[in-house]
Every structure is written in structure tokens, then in C-alpha cells.
Design an enzyme around this catalytic site. Sequence first.
Site, PDB file in Angstrom:
ATOM      1  N   ARG A 102      -9.015   0.723  -3.218  1.00 22.82           N
ATOM      2  CA  ARG A 102      -8.392  -0.209  -4.147  1.00 22.82           C
ATOM      3  C   ARG A 102      -9.263  -1.461  -4.201  1.00 22.82           C
ATOM      4  O   ARG A 102      -9.972  -1.777  -3.254  1.00 22.82           O
ATOM      5  CB  ARG A 102      -6.981  -0.577  -3.684  1.00 22.82           C
ATOM      6  CG  ARG A 102      -6.007   0.594  -3.579  1.00 22.82           C
ATOM      7  CD  ARG A 102      -4.653   0.095  -3.071  1.00 22.82           C
ATOM      8  NE  ARG A 102      -3.669   1.180  -2.994  1.00 22.82           N
ATOM      9  CZ  ARG A 102      -3.444   1.910  -1.902  1.00 22.82           C
ATOM     10  NH1 ARG A 102      -4.139   1.669  -0.786  1.00 22.82           N
ATOM     11  NH2 ARG A 102      -2.542   2.868  -1.906  1.00 22.82           N
TER      12      ARG A 102
ATOM     13  N   LYS B 136      -1.844  -0.838   1.537  1.00 17.46           N
ATOM     14  CA  LYS B 136      -0.560  -1.498   1.354  1.00 17.46           C
ATOM     15  C   LYS B 136       0.203  -1.530   2.669  1.00 17.46           C
ATOM     16  O   LYS B 136       0.223  -0.561   3.405  1.00 17.46           O
ATOM     17  CB  LYS B 136       0.253  -0.752   0.287  1.00 17.46           C
ATOM     18  CG  LYS B 136      -0.386  -0.809  -1.105  1.00 17.46           C
ATOM     19  CD  LYS B 136       0.437  -0.063  -2.122  1.00 17.46           C
ATOM     20  CE  LYS B 136      -0.194  -0.148  -3.510  1.00 17.46           C
ATOM     21  NZ  LYS B 136       0.581   0.603  -4.527  1.00 17.46           N
TER      22      LYS B 136
ATOM     23  N   HIS C 262      -9.390   0.522 -10.729  1.00 18.43           N
ATOM     24  CA  HIS C 262      -8.554   1.682 -10.395  1.00 18.43           C
ATOM     25  C   HIS C 262      -9.068   2.944 -11.074  1.00 18.43           C
ATOM     26  O   HIS C 262      -8.772   4.056 -10.628  1.00 18.43           O
ATOM     27  CB  HIS C 262      -7.101   1.414 -10.782  1.00 18.43           C
ATOM     28  CG  HIS C 262      -6.143   1.644  -9.655  1.00 18.43           C
ATOM     29  ND1 HIS C 262      -6.225   0.965  -8.451  1.00 18.43           N
ATOM     30  CD2 HIS C 262      -5.098   2.497  -9.532  1.00 18.43           C
ATOM     31  CE1 HIS C 262      -5.259   1.384  -7.652  1.00 18.43           C
ATOM     32  NE2 HIS C 262      -4.574   2.312  -8.270  1.00 18.43           N
TER      33      HIS C 262
ATOM     34  N   ARG D 219     -11.070   4.690  -8.600  1.00 15.49           N
ATOM     35  CA  ARG D 219     -10.214   5.315  -7.587  1.00 15.49           C
ATOM     36  C   ARG D 219      -9.612   6.613  -8.132  1.00 15.49           C
ATOM     37  O   ARG D 219      -9.571   7.637  -7.449  1.00 15.49           O
ATOM     38  CB  ARG D 219      -9.116   4.334  -7.181  1.00 15.49           C
ATOM     39  CG  ARG D 219      -8.125   4.859  -6.131  1.00 15.49           C
ATOM     40  CD  ARG D 219      -7.258   3.685  -5.677  1.00 15.49           C
ATOM     41  NE  ARG D 219      -6.021   4.108  -5.052  1.00 15.49           N
ATOM     42  CZ  ARG D 219      -5.888   4.397  -3.760  1.00 15.49           C
ATOM     43  NH1 ARG D 219      -6.945   4.352  -2.964  1.00 15.49           N
ATOM     44  NH2 ARG D 219      -4.713   4.738  -3.270  1.00 15.49           N
TER      45      ARG D 219
ATOM     46  N   HIS E 297      -2.100   7.354   0.548  1.00 17.15           N
ATOM     47  CA  HIS E 297      -0.766   7.494  -0.018  1.00 17.15           C
ATOM     48  C   HIS E 297       0.230   7.848   1.077  1.00 17.15           C
ATOM     49  O   HIS E 297      -0.035   8.715   1.913  1.00 17.15           O
ATOM     50  CB  HIS E 297      -0.733   8.601  -1.078  1.00 17.15           C
ATOM     51  CG  HIS E 297      -1.394   8.212  -2.359  1.00 17.15           C
ATOM     52  ND1 HIS E 297      -1.835   9.129  -3.296  1.00 17.15           N
ATOM     53  CD2 HIS E 297      -1.695   6.993  -2.882  1.00 17.15           C
ATOM     54  CE1 HIS E 297      -2.368   8.493  -4.314  1.00 17.15           C
ATOM     55  NE2 HIS E 297      -2.290   7.204  -4.090  1.00 17.15           N
TER      56      HIS E 297
END
Length: 313
Positions: free
Chosen positions: A162, A186, A258, A261, A284
Site C-alpha cells: 500500500r 492496517k 493501488h 497493488r 488481508h
Amino acid sequence: MSTDTTRVTPVERAVRGWLNHLDVERGVSANTLASYRRDLARYTAYLGERGVSDPASVTEAHVSDFLATLREGSADHPPLAASSAARTLVAVRGFHRFLVLEGDTTQDPAGAVSPPRPPARLPKAISIEAVERLLAAASVGDTPASLRDRALLEVLYGAGARISEAVGLDVDDVDTAEGVVRLFGKGGKERVVPLGSYAAEALSAYLVRARPVLAAKGKGTPAIFLNQRGGRLSRQSAWTTLRAAADRAGLSGHLSPHTLRHSFATHLLDGGADVRVVQELLGHASVTTTQIYTMVTVQRLREVYAQSHPRAR
């Protein structure tokens, strides 16, 4: 709805009461009121066709069937997209919730009816050839900024990072000899991702020949990617770098960090990578998020089939 007050049904009267409440007490805009009025006119007509004239007689099945009718369409109305049907359901749910709060009904038949989910939007990916053109266009001359820009885009594509992960990298997060990079995703979740030889070489060239020049202009920072003042490169500057490279490469359409990505994931799956491996590489939390990329590859297979198979058409 009928304008003859002698023939107004209890449902229509209740709708008028809610719209009046929104107008007078809630101060809802005229456009929103008009939208709700249209949506509920269709709803009351639907109920009337099924012999339902009292709000207390409306069941969850009625609301669910109405929603299905919106999606399927009818002789008088074309089918609605998921977003438009969901908007209509908002009006229906607000109406029935109002009736319960006012004590006009005891149960809310629409409260448990979920809006339709919009179709999953396929991630945008560009071809391998387009990626190579983009990366080549990142290098303009042999300046520190040019070496930095090439290294940045190589990391975005080579590690599937990211943009926030890339600009957040510190020197200690990269091992170019081993060809790996430590990314913080994240929630601060850490993962170690292979870089690939091209990205590792671009990073090595930047760290040896360019970063010291940029760092000398600053006050000292562990950041890998530095701006012209020696501070950490911002996300906005990284976006500018990508847009400039895309323009030089002659790539039309909207490209974002993105995009690289998405292309990273799509090209891995096209090359035979297991979806669980791609999940780990992307960071993820759920494989369900990663599986949307398999839709991209299936779409590509359909395109190739349609172009190549003699019995495709």
C-alpha cells in the site's frame, strides 16, 4: 397516491404523516422529500395490489417481496440497480420505524430486511507490459529523485505494498541482500514480503547513490524514501510521482498506487499462485477479500477464450 381524501387508505395516510413530519419537524430538503415521496408511492401501490391497506398488516415478507420486485422490474418499472433499490428501502424502513415510534404499529416489518449488496467492483489492474513501461518511465536521468522514484514504484509493484506502507518504510525494514521487506499494514499488522530482484536492485541503487544526497539536506530520519528537503516522502508526493511516470509512459486512464497493488495480486494469480499465499502477501485478514482478484483472472480467461476459440461465438 390518491388525491381524493374519501378514498385515502390508512397506508397512504400514514405515509403523508411521515412525510409531513420530515418536512415540518425534521426540515428534510425538498429533493429528499420528493425522492421519498416517489419511493413510497411505488411501495403503497405495491401493497395496494396485494390488498394491504393498513400499515399494521404489512409483514416482513411484503417488504422483502417488494425489494425483490424492485430488483427484477415489472411491466411499469424497469429493474433498479442495487444502489437505487437500497435507497428505496431506506425510505420504507424510515417510514415503518416512524410508525413504531409514534405507537401507530407495534412491530417494524422492514427492520430486518437487508438492502441488496452492490456487485463487487473488480480491482483495476494493468498488464505486465504496461507495468514495465510505467517502471521504465519512472527513471528520468540519473538524479537522486529519479533513483528514488524508480525504487518507490518498484516496491509498490514488487511487494504489493500500500502507498502508506511504502512511504512508511524505514531503512531497517529492508534487507536488499535477502530481497525482503517488512511492511506494517492496517492496525500495525506486520508482514515480511519478498521484493524480487528488480525491486531489490532499484532499492540498492537508491540507498547507495541517492538517499545519502537527499538525507544530507535534512535533520536525520530513518525513512527510506526522502523528499528534496531530506524529510520523509509524503503520500501526496508519491501520488505525484506515479502520475508523472504514467504520463511519460503514455498510459491513459486513472492510475493510482493501488493500481500497482491490484496488478501485483492479479499477475501472481495469473501465474498460478495460490490465493492463500496472495492473501498473506497482501496482508488481508480474510481470504474473502483476496478472492475478488480471482474474478479478475476469470474475466481475463473469458476474454482470451472469446478471442481465440473457434466456437466462442
